[in-house]
Motif scaffolding. Structure first.
Motif, PDB file in Angstrom:
ATOM      1  N   ASP A   6      68.293  57.070  92.144  1.00 46.86           N
ATOM      2  CA  ASP A   6      67.193  57.937  91.717  1.00 46.86           C
ATOM      3  C   ASP A   6      66.298  57.043  90.862  1.00 46.86           C
ATOM      4  N   ASN A   7      65.031  56.896  91.215  1.00 40.10           N
ATOM      5  CA  ASN A   7      64.173  55.949  90.531  1.00 40.10           C
ATOM      6  C   ASN A   7      63.031  56.636  89.809  1.00 40.10           C
ATOM      7  N   VAL A   8      62.735  56.113  88.624  1.00 38.41           N
ATOM      8  CA  VAL A   8      61.487  56.473  87.956  1.00 38.41           C
ATOM      9  C   VAL A   8      60.736  55.160  87.720  1.00 38.41           C
ATOM     10  N   VAL A   9      59.481  55.164  88.085  1.00 46.71           N
ATOM     11  CA  VAL A   9      58.688  53.942  87.981  1.00 46.71           C
ATOM     12  C   VAL A   9      57.494  54.214  87.063  1.00 46.71           C
ATOM     13  N   TYR A  10      57.290  53.355  86.106  1.00 44.97           N
ATOM     14  CA  TYR A  10      56.087  53.492  85.280  1.00 44.97           C
ATOM     15  C   TYR A  10      55.584  52.119  84.874  1.00 44.97           C
ATOM     16  N   ARG A  11      54.396  52.139  84.390  1.00 39.07           N
ATOM     17  CA  ARG A  11      53.766  50.859  84.074  1.00 39.07           C
ATOM     18  C   ARG A  11      53.688  50.711  82.574  1.00 39.07           C
ATOM     19  N   LEU A  12      54.024  49.543  82.139  1.00 41.17           N
ATOM     20  CA  LEU A  12      53.893  49.244  80.721  1.00 41.17           C
ATOM     21  C   LEU A  12      52.451  48.883  80.430  1.00 41.17           C
ATOM     22  N   PRO A  13      52.066  48.999  79.184  1.00 41.61           N
ATOM     23  CA  PRO A  13      50.707  48.594  78.830  1.00 41.61           C
ATOM     24  C   PRO A  13      50.449  47.139  79.189  1.00 41.61           C
ATOM     25  N   THR A  14      51.488  46.374  79.261  1.00 39.10           N
ATOM     26  CA  THR A  14      51.318  44.963  79.607  1.00 39.10           C
ATOM     27  C   THR A  14      51.000  44.781  81.063  1.00 39.10           C
ATOM     28  N   GLY A  15      51.058  45.856  81.810  1.00 38.69           N
ATOM     29  CA  GLY A  15      50.846  45.723  83.248  1.00 38.69           C
ATOM     30  C   GLY A  15      52.145  45.502  83.982  1.00 38.69           C
ATOM     31  N   GLU A  16      53.220  45.331  83.210  1.00 40.48           N
ATOM     32  CA  GLU A  16      54.508  45.197  83.857  1.00 40.48           C
ATOM     33  C   GLU A  16      54.960  46.581  84.368  1.00 40.48           C
ATOM     34  N   VAL A  17      55.749  46.488  85.385  1.00 41.11           N
ATOM     35  CA  VAL A  17      56.230  47.732  85.967  1.00 41.11           C
ATOM     36  C   VAL A  17      57.710  47.868  85.639  1.00 41.11           C
ATOM     37  N   VAL A  18      58.049  49.038  85.147  1.00 39.65           N
ATOM     38  CA  VAL A  18      59.452  49.305  84.837  1.00 39.65           C
ATOM     39  C   VAL A  18      60.011  50.241  85.894  1.00 39.65           C
ATOM     40  N   VAL A  19      61.166  49.859  86.362  1.00 38.88           N
ATOM     41  CA  VAL A  19      61.858  50.752  87.290  1.00 38.88           C
ATOM     42  C   VAL A  19      63.166  51.184  86.623  1.00 38.88           C
ATOM     43  N   LEU A  20      63.239  52.462  86.392  1.00 44.56           N
ATOM     44  CA  LEU A  20      64.507  53.023  85.908  1.00 44.56           C
ATOM     45  C   LEU A  20      65.272  53.488  87.140  1.00 44.56           C
ATOM     46  N   PHE A  21      66.519  53.133  87.156  1.00 45.35           N
ATOM     47  CA  PHE A  21      67.266  53.602  88.323  1.00 45.35           C
ATOM     48  C   PHE A  21      68.659  54.042  87.909  1.00 45.35           C
ATOM     49  N   ASP A  22      69.050  55.139  88.555  1.00 43.72           N
ATOM     50  CA  ASP A  22      70.372  55.702  88.281  1.00 43.72           C
ATOM     51  C   ASP A  22      71.183  55.701  89.563  1.00 43.72           C
ATOM     52  N   ASP A  23      72.451  55.437  89.361  1.00 43.65           N
ATOM     53  CA  ASP A  23      73.360  55.571  90.501  1.00 43.65           C
ATOM     54  C   ASP A  23      73.805  57.025  90.541  1.00 43.65           C
ATOM     55  N   VAL A  24      73.244  57.768  91.468  1.00 40.24           N
ATOM     56  CA  VAL A  24      73.565  59.194  91.531  1.00 40.24           C
ATOM     57  C   VAL A  24      74.549  59.483  92.663  1.00 40.24           C
ATOM     58  N   THR A  25      75.199  58.419  93.098  1.00 43.72           N
ATOM     59  CA  THR A  25      76.101  58.602  94.241  1.00 43.72           C
ATOM     60  C   THR A  25      77.125  59.697  93.962  1.00 43.72           C
ATOM     61  N   GLU A  26      77.754  59.577  92.793  1.00 44.39           N
ATOM     62  CA  GLU A  26      78.788  60.562  92.492  1.00 44.39           C
ATOM     63  C   GLU A  26      78.208  61.967  92.434  1.00 44.39           C
ATOM     64  N   ARG A  27      77.061  62.038  91.733  1.00 49.30           N
ATOM     65  CA  ARG A  27      76.429  63.333  91.606  1.00 49.30           C
ATOM     66  C   ARG A  27      76.028  63.855  92.987  1.00 49.30           C
ATOM     67  N   LYS A  28      75.499  62.903  93.759  1.00 46.17           N
ATOM     68  CA  LYS A  28      75.021  63.283  95.090  1.00 46.17           C
ATOM     69  C   LYS A  28      76.191  63.758  95.943  1.00 46.17           C
ATOM     70  N   VAL A  29      77.263  62.971  95.867  1.00 43.05           N
ATOM     71  CA  VAL A  29      78.445  63.358  96.638  1.00 43.05           C
ATOM     72  C   VAL A  29      78.926  64.727  96.159  1.00 43.05           C
TER      73      VAL A  29
END
Lengths: 123, 963
Positions: free
Chosen positions: B311-334
């Motif tokens: 499960d990903n959340v993507v946002y941009r830092l003021p620096t122009g860098e891109v942050v990708v948050l990612f969760d392993d939702v396999t267990e939850r998904k299963v």
């Protein structure tokens, strides 16, 4: 005393011979048959005026012969004889008269000669 | 650390800047001072030159100076400068004056460096005294150059053409520098102090900021590292078409199974080739461009290295860098999928269950119902949801349902189940089995009921059917026994218990052989088993033994019971106690035998009569021929007598064969009918019930009772033939009045009182066209040879001759009734006595508790005798030979009666058996029987019963023995 023709039907030939021995001296032409079939085949050629019929015979029963005679019609008088119960002959008499064959006489075996003579000499 | 280094660097830079500024300022100051000195020196030399020129000019006109005017002027000038030469020029400043004298420069005036002897001119070509050389070259200006001593000086030079001298005003550079250095030193000191103070101040001010920054950094770093989600920081490359890792946190390492140092600087597409496929790369690019955070919901990521739900959340830092948050939702998904699957399954279970399922509110309202329930009660889902269970519950079941419902609500029971009735929408009753449980919320408050509703209509019907069948079997007049495959009794009906004397509990689990009497041939049992083992039905008669030892005959039908798969699961025996019937049959057989004898004797009489006719007739003829001629007449008379004796015998034979005809007498039809009922019952068979319904005070009629009986038998036989499947024959008498209306329809009957005898059957009946002919002689409905066609004719004739009337009613399929009407005669006492008691009246003798042995090689006779003795209460043993009788004797402790045939197979006659039994059992009573004439078999005083004997005979003889 013309035209006295006696047709005897009894499976025992000796009975037939005895009846003939009594009837012929009384003026009868006598024809002896020993069964219903023989009677049926010879009755026309003989044209009896009197038929003496035993009720119990191996091939055709006396009642059957009576039925047959009634159907084709005959003017002959009928004397039924039986060694069995008297009813047997009596029933046959009733039947034959009902069928229009009367008058019918019955004779119980053993037949008394004297009685037989008186029957045969009746008009 | 670096922050502090930076702070120091900043301080250094600041200090350097101060130095540069200070240095620059000093240099400018220095250059400015030099220039001012130059200008001052030039002004000085210029003004001195003018002064000299002016002096020279004056002297030329007025001077009387001895050495000339010029010299005077020069001298005056020199003198003048002796006083003030140092004024304004500083320590090293001086004004010099020289003249070119050939190749040398001769100084005329100087104030310093007295130590140096300048009488020697300075050569023109010398590098020294550069400013004076320029002045002596006629030029004016300023310069920095080497003076006559060789010091470096700032000098202004001027040519004074009037006197041909040059003037130079100069100051040592060294002095200027010294003067400036002192200033610079002061400035540097001040600058240093200031800078140091500023740096200290700067540090003091910046230190908390730096520390704050560092703490913040550390905090966010910890946050970053320790957050549960994986976080990766990317920098866009290739214009956003790819991204390189800048950072990755611990969770990221764990989820992506890769170390931070392995990813930093690497392209995301290299390490995670799957990002393109799942669309993450596109989202990263878009976020990078727009700055709007986006989420990539749970999706399945897979590459060669890792796989799982992300499960990903993507946002941009003021620096122009891109942050990708990612969760392993396999267990939850299963788990979610499992939950979803589970929910789906439960929903499906609910919806598609083969039983009705419903959630019912606590007010009884249907909340949720499945299709099956709708189908059971016939309502659509919408219709049902607007109703309550009370609405459709049968009123007789409502109270008990509500009662349990209340108990359930009250928590007193957890569930309840009941069979109840609903009303189907179309009004008919639906039987269901209801099972209800209560669902409560977390606080324990009732939420709704979960009800399972099963259509048990089929079951109910089956139950009803079962009950009916069970009742039928339970109440069956036949004994019914069921066994399992092994032959163990699993069911017996009450009739069985009644017949055998065994209680149900005693019989269950036993083998039916408990009933075996030992009198049935082993081969019969073997044949029985072979038959039912083949899956066929065995029918037969068995002589069995009751619990009390009594023997009885059973007519048994034994069949295998098969399951759906045609496998034998047990056996069922339907048995009828036919002991009575066998006795009756024995009597009937006797009657038939008598009839046969009658026919035989009739036949013999007929033949005899024929023979006697011939004999007697011929004897009569012979007698007529011989007359009284002795001795022939006597012989013929003897023969005649003998023949007539023979005739009498045949007459008796005939009398035996058939009763003599009777004449009409006054008689009661009731007595005639009653007298015949027993005969008819026996003759017509068990399938036909004979009933009599006789009117009281029936007047007498004048009939030939013999003919009347014959007529009744005739009608009864006809009735029997019409009732091939059994039925009821009813004899009914009544007194009727035939009025004129009735008699007018029948020309041959007179009005009046009649006694009526009706014979009704429940047989096949006759159509109207047949009825019209039935009294005609030779009319018969029976197969050729089966009937003479004279029966009804004779009945008709008899009734008519008796002055009576006959009518017949018949309906096809219902039966036929003949009514015989006879005119009532005047009331006079009739002498007709009571009916004759049939032979074989029950003897008071009983053999209870006694043991009898029947030795008879003919099975039927043995069975009859055994049956008769068993009826008397004897326990009966049977033997078909002397040897078997001895074997019985060896086993038995007592023997009370031996009934033996004299002629036995196996070489041991009955007389020897009797002797042997007497030896063993001294008190044994012996009754013998024989088929021969008693005279032949007579032997001593041992009782002998001649065959054929009747039941009555045997009973009387046995009773006599024990009296």
């Amino acid at each position: 005393m013309a035209d006295k023709r006696l047709l005897i039907c009894d499976d025992e030939p000796a009975v037939g011979r005895l009846l003939r021995a009594v009837a012929e001296p009384l003026g009868y032409d006598v024809l002896i048959t020993t069964g219903g079939a023989e009677l049926q085949s010879r009755i026309d050629g003989f044209a009896p005026t009197l038929i003496m019929l035993d009720m119990v015979m191996p091939d055709l029963d006396g009642n059957e012969i009576i039925g047959w005679l009634a159907r084709r019609g005959t003017s002959a008088r009928l004397i039924v004889m039986s060694g069995y119960h008297t009813d047997y002959a009596d029933h046959a008499k009733v039947l034959a008269e009902y069928k229009g064959l009367g008058p019918v006489m019955t004779l119980q075996k053993p037949i008394d000669i004297a009685l037989l003579r008186s029957v045969l000499t009746q008009p | 650390m670096t922050d502090y280094r930076r702070v120091f660097l900043l301080i250094l830079i600041m200090a350097a800047a101060a130095l540069i500024v200070g240095g620059g300022a000093l240099a400018v100051l220095y250059q400015g001072g030099l220039e001012r000195d130059r200008v001052r020196l030039f002004d000085l030399v210029h003004s001195n030159a003018r002064l000299l020129e002016a002096l020279a000019t004056f002297d030329q006109r007025y001077s009387s100076y001895p050495q000339g005017a010029q010299a005077g002027s020069i001298q005056q000038f020199i003198n003048a400068h002796r006083e003030f030469h140092r004024r304004g020029l500083g320590d090293s400043g001086e004004i010099t004056m020289a003249r070119r004298d050939g190749d040398a420069i001769v100084f005329l005036m100087r104030h310093r460096h007295a130590e140096i002897d300048l009488r020697e001119p300075i050569p023109w070509s010398s590098p020294l005294a550069e400013p004076m050389r320029r002045a002596l070259s006629g030029r004016s200006g300023t310069m920095i150059g080497i003076d006559y001593v060789g010091d470096r000086v700032v000098a202004a030079y001027h040519w004074v053409p009037v006197l041909g001298v040059g003037l130079v005003a100069k100051v040592d550079v060294t002095e200027i520098r010294r003067r400036f250095f002192n200033d610079a030193l002061t400035i540097a000191l001040i600058a240093f102090a200031t800078t140091a103070a500023a740096a200290a101040l700067f540090y003091r001010v910046s230190e908390p900021i730096v520390r704050g920054l560092r703490e913040s950094e550390a905090r966010f770093r910890q946050l970053f590292e320790n957050m549960g989600s994986g976080a990766a920081v990317f920098a866009a490359v290739d214009g956003g078409r790819d991204f390189v890792f800048r950072d990755l946190n611990h969770s990221g390492e764990a989820i992506a199974r890769i170390r931070r140092d392995e990813v930093i600087g690497q392209r995301v597409t290299t390490l995670f080739p799957g990002v393109r496929e799942v669309g993450l790369l596109t989202i990263m690019e878009r976020v990078w461009r727009t700055g709007t955070a986006e989420r990539l919901p749970a999706h399945f990521y897979q590459d060669d290295r890792v796989a799982g739900w992300r499960d990903n959340v993507v946002y941009r830092l003021p620096t122009g860098e891109v942050v990708v948050l990612f969760d392993d939702v396999t267990e939850r998904k299963v788990a979610e999928e499992a939950l979803a699957e589970s929910e789906k399954r439960f929903r499906s279970t609910f919806e598609n269950a083969a039983v009705g399922i419903a959630h019912v509110g606590i007010d009884g309202r249907w909340l949720r119902v499945n299709d099956r329930l709708c189908a059971i009660v016939g309502y659509s889902r919408q219709e049902l949801l607007t109703r309550t269970f009370q609405d459709i519950t049968h009123p007789d079941d409502l109270a008990s349902d509500l009662e349990r419902f209340a108990l359930l609500m009250g928590g007193e029971i957890r569930t309840y189940a009941m069979d109840k009735r609903y009303f189907h929408k179309d009004g008919h009753i639906v039987w269901v089995q209801l099972t209800t449980a209560l669902q409560r919320d977390e606080q324990g408050q009732p939420l709704y009921c979960i009800s399972i509703v099963e259509d048990i209509g089929q079951r109910k019907r089956a139950e009803t059917e079962m009950r009916r069948l069970y009742r039928a079997i339970e109440q069956s007049p036949a004994s019914i026994v069921m066994t399992d495959v092994a032959g163990n009794i699993i069911y017996v009906n009450p009739r069985f218990c009644e017949v055998t004397g065994y209680g149900r509990d005693e019989a269950l689990g036993q083998n039916p052989r408990i009933l075996q009497s030992g009198n049935t041939d082993r081969a019969i049992y073997e044949q029985l088993w072979a038959t039912i083992s083949r899956g066929e039905v065995w029918n037969g008669e068995l002589l069995n033994r009751k619990k009390n030892g009594e023997l009885y005959w059973e007519l048994a039908s034994i069949a295998p019971v098969k399951d759906d798969g045609n496998g034998v699961i047990g056996f069922v025996a339907v048995k009828e106690d036919i002991t009575e019937r066998r006795a009756t049959e024995a009597q009937l057989r006797q009657a038939q035998k008598m009839q046969a004898i009658g026919q035989l004797t009739g036949g013999i009489a007929h033949d005899f009569n024929n023979l006697l006719t011939i004999i007697i007739g011929n004897l009569q003829l012979l007698g007529e021929g011989i007359g009284n001629q002795a001795p022939h007449a006597g012989r013929i008379a003897d023969a005649m007598w003998a023949a007539q004796r023979g005739g009498e015998l045949t007459h008796r034979l005939l009398a035996f064969a058939r009763r003599q005809p009777l004449k009409p007498t006054r008689a009661s039809l009731n007595i005639v009918a009653r007298g015949l009922t027993d005969l008819l019952r026996r003759t017509l068979g068990a399938a036909i019930t004979v009933r009599e319904n006789l009117a009281a005070d029936l007047p007498e009629v004048l009939i030939d009772t013999g003919e009347m009986e014959r007529a009744l038998v005739n009608l009864a036989i006809n009735a029997r033939d019409a009732m091939g499947q059994g039925g009821t024959l009813t004899l009914e008498t009544d007194i009727v009045e035939l009025d004129e209306d009735y008699t007018r329809a029948f020309a041959d009957v007179a009005p009046g009182r009649y006694a009526m005898l009706a014979v009704s059957d429940t047989g096949s009946g006759m159509p109207a066209d047949m009825l019209a002919h039935i009294f005609e002689p030779f009319f018969t409905t029976k197969p050729v040879g089966a009937g003479s066609g004279l029966g009804l004719s004779m009945v008709y004739g008899f009734v008519k001759q008796s002055g009576g009337h006959i009518s017949v009613y018949s309906e096809v399929g219902r039966g036929t009734t003949f009514k015989l009407f006879f005119p009532v005669v005047g009331v006079e006492a009739s002498a007709t006595p009571a009916e004759a008691e049939p032979a074989g009246a029950i003897s008071p003798f009983r053999g209870d508790g006694l043991v009898a042995l029947v030795v008879e090689d003919e099975e039927k006779l043995r069975t009859i005798a055994s049956g008769i003795l068993a009826d008397l209460g004897f326990r009966v043993l049977e033997a078909e030979s002397g040897d078997e009788a001895l074997r019985h004797a060896a086993r038995e402790p007592r023997l009370d009666l031996l009934f033996t045939d004299l002629e036995l197979p196996g070489g041991m006659p009955g007389s020897e058996v009797a002797v042997a039994m007497r030896r063993r059992f001294s008190e044994v009573k012996v009754l013998r029987t024989t088929g021969y004439s008693p005279r032949q078999a007579a032997a001593g005083d041992i009782p002998l019963l001649a065959k054929p004997y009747t039941r009555h005979d045997l009973i009387q003889r046995v009773a006599a023995l024990f009296r």
